[in-house]
Design a protein around this motif. Structure first.
Motif, PDB file in Angstrom:
ATOM      1  N   GLY A   1       0.805  -1.212   0.000  1.00 35.34           N
ATOM      2  CA  GLY A   1       0.000   0.000   0.000  1.00 35.34           C
ATOM      3  C   GLY A   1       0.836   1.259   0.000  1.00 35.34           C
TER       4      GLY A   1
ATOM      5  N   TRP B   1      -5.010   1.128  -6.135  1.00 36.19           N
ATOM      6  CA  TRP B   1      -4.755   0.553  -4.820  1.00 36.19           C
ATOM      7  C   TRP B   1      -5.669  -0.633  -4.552  1.00 36.19           C
ATOM      8  CZ3 TRP B   1      -0.258   1.891  -3.505  1.00 36.19           C
ATOM      9  CH2 TRP B   1       0.227   3.174  -3.812  1.00 36.19           C
TER      10      TRP B   1
ATOM     11  N   PHE C   1      -1.662  -0.311   3.628  1.00 37.21           N
ATOM     12  CA  PHE C   1      -2.949   0.196   3.137  1.00 37.21           C
ATOM     13  C   PHE C   1      -3.626   1.003   4.228  1.00 37.21           C
ATOM     14  CE2 PHE C   1      -2.072  -3.632   0.653  1.00 37.21           C
ATOM     15  CZ  PHE C   1      -2.141  -3.099  -0.621  1.00 37.21           C
TER      16      PHE C   1
END
Length: 158
Positions: A78, A107, A141
């Motif tokens: 991420g 993403w 992330f």
């Protein structure tokens, strides 16, 4: 003594050393300058060598950062992890931010890749939600993306 051995004993110019280093792997401008300082070249030689390799396009922090982001994205990392990774490669913060802002990064594909690599893509267990979240967070992330991904994943497999 062979010609090759004589060449090895002859110290390269800073320009030659910079080209040789870049022929093996990519570097940021800062890291390449440090490598040349470690080899004890004078500052003016180092600056001239850096300008030379930049002029020919062999040293470009922006392109280097793009390549590193793409490779980490393909491995399922991420944004937070990638930013830290780029800083560890001594890429300037303004270059890092420019690369993130000026390009579209998917993403969602990266988070799915990370999830599927660690857990089976075909299953989702609500009791493991915290485990899923912790793993994805460690991969860099953000929590909003993790929540939306896990909600969609739960919906797909419920």
């Amino acid at each position: 003594m062979s010609l090759l051995n004589k060449m090895r004993k002859t110290k390269l110019t800073a320009q030659g050393a910079a080209v040789e280093l870049l022929s093996r792997q990519g570097y940021s401008r800062i890291r390449l300058a440090r490598k040349l300082r470690d080899k004890e070249y004078a500052e003016d030689e180092i600056e001239a060598a850096l300008n030379y390799v930049e002029e020919y396009g062999w040293l470009n922090d922006y392109e280097y950062a793009l390549n590193l982001i793409q490779s980490r994205l393909n491995r399922g990392y991420g944004a937070a992890y990638i930013r830290q990774y780029l800083r560890s490669k001594e890429i300037a913060r303004n270059v890092i931010e420019a690369v993130f802002v000026e390009n579209e990064w998917d993403w969602f594909v990266a988070i799915k890749k990370a999830f599927c690599k660690k857990f089976q893509c075909e299953t989702y267990e609500d009791r493991l939600r915290q485990k899923y979240s912790a793993y994805l967070y460690r991969r860099g992330f953000d929590s909003e993306l993790i929540r939306s991904f896990l909600a969609q994943t739960k919906e797909n497999y419920s």
